[in-house]
Motif scaffolding. Structure first.
Motif, PDB file in Angstrom:
ATOM      1  N   MET A   1      66.669  42.515  69.869  1.00 30.38           N
ATOM      2  CA  MET A   1      67.231  41.387  69.159  1.00 30.38           C
ATOM      3  C   MET A   1      68.759  41.480  69.216  1.00 30.38           C
ATOM      4  O   MET A   1      69.343  42.533  69.055  1.00 30.38           O
ATOM      5  N   ALA A   2      69.392  40.322  69.430  1.00 31.49           N
ATOM      6  CA  ALA A   2      70.855  40.270  69.549  1.00 31.49           C
ATOM      7  C   ALA A   2      71.490  40.360  68.166  1.00 31.49           C
ATOM      8  O   ALA A   2      71.006  39.790  67.198  1.00 31.49           O
ATOM      9  N   ASP A   3      72.582  41.091  68.105  1.00 32.53           N
ATOM     10  CA  ASP A   3      73.307  41.167  66.831  1.00 32.53           C
ATOM     11  C   ASP A   3      74.422  40.121  66.818  1.00 32.53           C
ATOM     12  O   ASP A   3      74.585  39.334  67.754  1.00 32.53           O
ATOM     13  N   HIS A   4      75.170  40.104  65.752  1.00 31.71           N
ATOM     14  CA  HIS A   4      76.214  39.085  65.587  1.00 31.71           C
ATOM     15  C   HIS A   4      77.286  39.170  66.671  1.00 31.71           C
ATOM     16  O   HIS A   4      77.803  38.134  67.121  1.00 31.71           O
ATOM     17  N   ILE A   5      77.608  40.355  67.100  1.00 31.37           N
ATOM     18  CA  ILE A   5      78.637  40.522  68.132  1.00 31.37           C
ATOM     19  C   ILE A   5      78.157  39.949  69.457  1.00 31.37           C
ATOM     20  O   ILE A   5      78.903  39.250  70.151  1.00 31.37           O
ATOM     21  N   ASP A   6      76.893  40.212  69.815  1.00 31.45           N
ATOM     22  CA  ASP A   6      76.344  39.650  71.053  1.00 31.45           C
ATOM     23  C   ASP A   6      76.331  38.124  71.011  1.00 31.45           C
ATOM     24  O   ASP A   6      76.673  37.459  71.989  1.00 31.45           O
TER      25      ASP A   6
END
Length: 66
Positions: A1-6
């Motif tokens: 799952m992508a985090d906020h930075i990604d």
């Protein structure tokens, strides 16, 4: 799952791509070589506007580097 930075990086990349595409498709006026009608200096690219054929410095109201 992508985090906020990604996710932020994806948004920034998409925005940069849109900006590049817009700049590449923009209609830039063709210039001619000669002397600027305002400052009198010789340039390889002058563009005609409401005051005649002017260099980029004069059109933008910037000082020429010396």
């Amino acid at each position: 799952m992508a985090d906020h930075i990604d996710m932020a990086n994806e948004v920034a990349e998409a925005e940069a791509a849109r900006g590049i595409a817009a700049a590449q498709s923009a209609n830039h006026p063709v210039g001619i070589e000669g002397e600027c009608d305002q400052c009198g200096d010789h340039f390889t690219r002058l563009v005609k506007d409401h005051l005649g054929y002017r260099c980029g410095y004069c059109r933008d109201g910037r000082r020429k580097p010396r």
